[in-house]
Write an enzyme that holds these catalytic residues in place. Structure first.
Site, PDB file in Angstrom:
ATOM      1  N   SER A  85      41.036  33.894  32.433  1.00  0.00           N
ATOM      2  CA  SER A  85      39.683  34.457  32.493  1.00  0.00           C
ATOM      3  C   SER A  85      39.411  35.561  31.479  1.00  0.00           C
ATOM      4  O   SER A  85      38.276  36.051  31.399  1.00  0.00           O
ATOM      5  CB  SER A  85      39.395  34.986  33.896  1.00  0.00           C
ATOM      6  OG  SER A  85      39.141  33.915  34.772  1.00  0.00           O
ATOM      7  N   LYS A  88      36.375  35.071  29.401  1.00  0.00           N
ATOM      8  CA  LYS A  88      35.006  35.473  29.754  1.00  0.00           C
ATOM      9  C   LYS A  88      34.500  36.623  28.881  1.00  0.00           C
ATOM     10  O   LYS A  88      33.283  36.869  28.850  1.00  0.00           O
ATOM     11  CB  LYS A  88      34.940  35.831  31.234  1.00  0.00           C
ATOM     12  CG  LYS A  88      35.153  34.628  32.163  1.00  0.00           C
ATOM     13  CD  LYS A  88      34.984  35.013  33.616  1.00  0.00           C
ATOM     14  CE  LYS A  88      35.109  33.814  34.548  1.00  0.00           C
ATOM     15  NZ  LYS A  88      36.502  33.396  34.766  1.00  0.00           N
ATOM     16  N   SER A 140      35.238  37.909  37.959  1.00  0.00           N
ATOM     17  CA  SER A 140      35.787  36.746  37.265  1.00  0.00           C
ATOM     18  C   SER A 140      35.306  35.440  37.884  1.00  0.00           C
ATOM     19  O   SER A 140      36.054  34.470  38.002  1.00  0.00           O
ATOM     20  CB  SER A 140      37.325  36.803  37.262  1.00  0.00           C
ATOM     21  OG  SER A 140      37.848  36.122  36.151  1.00  0.00           O
ATOM     22  N   LYS A 247      39.428  43.101  31.052  1.00  0.00           N
ATOM     23  CA  LYS A 247      39.271  41.831  31.766  1.00  0.00           C
ATOM     24  C   LYS A 247      40.635  41.349  32.229  1.00  0.00           C
ATOM     25  O   LYS A 247      41.622  41.435  31.497  1.00  0.00           O
ATOM     26  CB  LYS A 247      38.634  40.770  30.855  1.00  0.00           C
ATOM     27  CG  LYS A 247      38.304  39.474  31.563  1.00  0.00           C
ATOM     28  CD  LYS A 247      37.139  39.645  32.524  1.00  0.00           C
ATOM     29  CE  LYS A 247      37.004  38.464  33.467  1.00  0.00           C
ATOM     30  NZ  LYS A 247      38.039  38.471  34.536  1.00  0.00           N
TER      31      LYS A 247
END
Length: 310
Positions: A85, A88, A140, A247
């Site tokens: 993720s 993203k 997420s 992240k």
């Protein structure tokens, strides 16, 4: 009139010459981009400053002094790996580059719900693009990421092409995406590229703002008085450091990952990327170990602040 047109170009050329002659590792581009600060940096890291860092329980890592781009330590920093993720971050940048109306309403579809049973966004829910961006970056949420892709490019496939074009433009040559969520093990990058990606993402004020929130409430627009509360997956928000962006990521193939930019009590900023950590909480423990070592080993680094930061 002639002077007004030519003076900015002269100043830009002079600034570029000064930065280049000072042997810095960051350079400036004179290009306005939607969602970016007026001056966007071209990030390049200096590996000549590397030291023997702490022992790390992970597959790959890098630690970069944000102010100078100096790499303090690295482990398999150019090894291509799934990044889950962390993808993203690129999803958010592509959305903002396209200037999509953040108040636009998108509906969560059955296709969005594929392999995302943990999402709190049910099929049929209508949310603003801005709330979807919060869900994607903070929690997420994979359904949110797919809806963002549709809002931007009309389809997952076209959006993935945009992600790869953006990666090439930023010079992330070991980074490749096939979809916006990171669920695919074919979304790959390196610790080196991820650190650069995080620095570029940090240039977007909205990404900075969202990725550092502890919690946030999204509104389900087609349900009266229905909200969903989000929590940030980056547990370093509860540490002694001020988290400036970041992240998390996890799929089985990538193991646990984290990319984060933090500031210590003295105002120094450090970027840490850890990939392939064998435990969820361990990634934060290992990242803190890496950061603590880095902040205590900054002596001897260049002191020039080469790039303008917003």
């Amino acid at each position: 009139m002639v002077k007004r047109k030519t003076l900015p170009n002269v100043l830009i050329m002079l600034a570029a010459f000064v930065f280049f002659s000072a042997n810095t590792v960051y350079f400036l581009e004179a290009e306005d981009k939607p969602g970016l600060s007026p001056m966007a940096s071209n990030y390049q890291f200096d590996f000549s400053t590397m030291k023997n860092g702490p022992r790390l329980n992970m597959k790959a890592a890098i630690l970069v002094d944000y102010e100078t781009g100096c790499v303090l330590c690295a482990k398999n920093a150019d090894e291509v790996r799934p990044i889950a993720s962390i993808s993203k971050l690129m999803t958010a940048m592509v959305l903002l580059d396209h200037g999509v109306d953040l108040n636009k309403t998108m509906t969560i579809t059955q296709e969005d719900a594929y392999q995302s049973s943990r999402s709190r966004l049910r099929v049929g829910y209508e949310l603003s693009v801005k709330d979807l961006l919060h869900a994607a970056l903070m929690s997420s949420d994979n359904r949110a990421a797919r809806a963002i892709a549709r809002a931007t490019s009309g389809s997952i496939e076209e959006f993935a092409k945009e992600m790869n074009r953006k990666a090439r433009k930023l010079g992330l040559l070991d980074t490749y995406f096939i979809e916006p969520t990171g669920l695919s093990e074919h979304n790959v990058s390196t610790a080196h590229d991820v650190a650069k990606m995080l620095h570029y993402a940090y240039d977007y004020p909205l990404i900075r703002e969202i990725s550092t929130k502890d919690d946030y409430r999204v509104t389900i627009r087609n349900k009266k008085r229905l909200f969903r509360d989000l929590n940030n997956t980056n547990l370093l928000l509860n540490s002694k450091y001020s988290v400036l962006s970041g992240k998390t990521g996890y799929i089985r193939e990538s193991q646990y990952c984290l990319a984060t930019l933090v500031r210590d009590g003295n105002g120094n900023r450090m970027t840490a990327v850890v990939l392939g950590v064998p435990g969820a909480k361990m990634r934060f423990k290992e990242c803190r170990k890496l950061l603590e070592w880095g902040f205590s080993h900054r002596n001897g680094l260049p002191t020039t602040h080469a790039a303008a930061k917003s």
